[in-house]
Design an enzyme around this catalytic site. Sequence first.
Site, PDB file in Angstrom:
ATOM      1  NE  ARG A 260      -4.185  -0.448  -0.900  1.00  9.55           N
ATOM      2  CZ  ARG A 260      -4.163  -0.924  -2.135  1.00  9.55           C
ATOM      3  NH1 ARG A 260      -4.172  -2.237  -2.333  1.00  9.55           N
ATOM      4  NH2 ARG A 260      -4.124  -0.114  -3.173  1.00  9.55           N
TER       5      ARG A 260
ATOM      6  CG  ASN B 274       5.185  -7.603   0.605  1.00  7.17           C
ATOM      7  OD1 ASN B 274       5.604  -8.636   1.114  1.00  7.17           O
ATOM      8  ND2 ASN B 274       5.050  -7.465  -0.705  1.00  7.17           N
TER       9      ASN B 274
ATOM     10  CG  ASN C  96       6.873  -3.876  -1.061  1.00  2.19           C
ATOM     11  OD1 ASN C  96       6.046  -4.776  -1.210  1.00  2.19           O
ATOM     12  ND2 ASN C  96       6.626  -2.619  -1.376  1.00  2.19           N
TER      13      ASN C  96
ATOM     14  CG  ASP D  25      -5.166  -8.251  -5.596  1.00  8.38           C
ATOM     15  OD1 ASP D  25      -4.168  -8.995  -5.471  1.00  8.38           O
ATOM     16  OD2 ASP D  25      -5.599  -7.855  -6.695  1.00  8.38           O
TER      17      ASP D  25
ATOM     18  CG  ASP E  57      -7.186  -3.398  -3.804  1.00  7.62           C
ATOM     19  OD1 ASP E  57      -7.240  -4.617  -4.058  1.00  7.62           O
ATOM     20  OD2 ASP E  57      -6.819  -2.542  -4.632  1.00  7.62           O
TER      21      ASP E  57
ATOM     22  CG  ASP F  14       2.350 -11.642  -9.085  1.00  8.38           C
ATOM     23  OD1 ASP F  14       1.662 -10.801  -9.704  1.00  8.38           O
ATOM     24  OD2 ASP F  14       2.117 -11.968  -7.909  1.00  8.38           O
ATOM     25  CG  ASP F  15      -1.381 -11.070 -12.481  1.00  9.00           C
ATOM     26  OD1 ASP F  15      -0.351 -10.780 -13.118  1.00  9.00           O
ATOM     27  OD2 ASP F  15      -2.308 -10.252 -12.289  1.00  9.00           O
TER      28      ASP F  15
END
Length: 349
Positions: free
Chosen positions: A85, A110, A139, A160, A162, A254-255
Site C-alpha cells: 500500500r 513488509n 511478511n 495500521d 490504512d 498479535d493485538d
Amino acid sequence: MRRCRFPRCLTGLRRAYLVWPILLLLLVGAALTALLPPAEDHGGVDVLGVLSRTRSQKEHPARGPLGDGAEGEPRFTVVIQTYNRTDILLKLLNHYQAVPHLHRIVIVWNNVGTQTPLKLWNSLQPHPVPVIFKEQTSNLMRNRLQPFPEIGTDAVLMLDDDTLVSVPDISFAFSVWKQFSDQIVGFVPRKHVSTPGGVYSYGSFELQNPETSGGDKYSMVLIGAAFFHRRYLQLFQDQPRAVHALVDETQNCDDIAVNFAVALYLREHSVGSVDKASGVFVKPVDLRNLEKDANSGYQGMWHRPEHLLQRSYCLNRLTQIYGFMPLCFSNLVVSQFGFPSYANHKGRA
C-alpha cells in the site's frame, strides 16, 4: 409604616430575578449528577479529574522518562507496518508530519524484495519529522512489535497502514496516555464474551448495550490505532514461544496477544487489589479507513471469512497457554467533549 421608595423596590426585584435562575441551575446540575451510572473503581483513578491529575510513580509501573523533547517535553514515535500500500503510505506520511510532539516515524516494510519509497521521500525534502524504513526478511504480522532501536521515546503510537487519524484526535489521545502510561490508550475497543461452557468468543463494543439499555464494557484496546509504552514491545518478545507461534500460524491476533501480555503485567505490578484493564478507550472524532484508496486493490486480512473465527480461537488458545483469562473489563470512555464518561451513550462508535 414607611413605604419603600420605588427605585429601592426595583433593585430588590432585580436581585430576586438573579438569584432564582442560579438556584434553578444548581438544582438541575444536582439532578443530572444523580442520574449518572455508578463509577467503577479504575485502580484508584479519579475519573472526573483524570486529565488534570498527575499520578505518582507507584501508580505508573510502566512509567519512566516520557520522552526526549526540549526541556523534558514528552514526545512519541509512530510505528506503521505496511504491505502493498505504498500510495496510501505516502499520503499518511504527509498527514502525520503535522502532528505536534512527534519525534520520528518508523515504517516496518513488509514488502519483502521490493524497494522502499525512501529515495522518493528524500528527494522531496525538507520534512519536519524524520522517517525510518525497517526492511523485513519475511511478511509476518508480529514484525511491528520489535523493540527497534530507532524508537527513542517511551510513548509509541502504532497505526495500521490504512488508518488515518486526525491530528486533534492524536494530540488528545497522547494527553490521555500521559495519565495512563501503563495501559494501552487507543481508539478501537473490543471485548471477550464468556459462554456457559467456558468458551470465549470475540466481540465488538457497543456504546449502548442492546440487552440492558445500559453501558457496554470492553476488555481490549486494539493496537492498530493506539498509544502504549515502548517497554511493552520487549514484553511481547518475552512471551512464551507458543504465543508467537499462534500469531504466525494465524497471521492474526498479535493485538489480542499484546492485550493479554499487558493485562498480565498490570496484574503483577499494579498497586492495590483491583485489577486494571489492559487499555483505555478514547472515543475518536475523525478516524478514517483509506483501504479503498489503494491502487493495488489489496484488501486487509480482516476481510478474510475466517478472520473473526480466528480471533475467537486465539482468545481460547491464549487462555490455555497462560492457564487463565487475564483480561479485565472497563466501561471508561474518554471523550474530547466534556468530562470522561462511561459507556452509557445512545450513539454508537
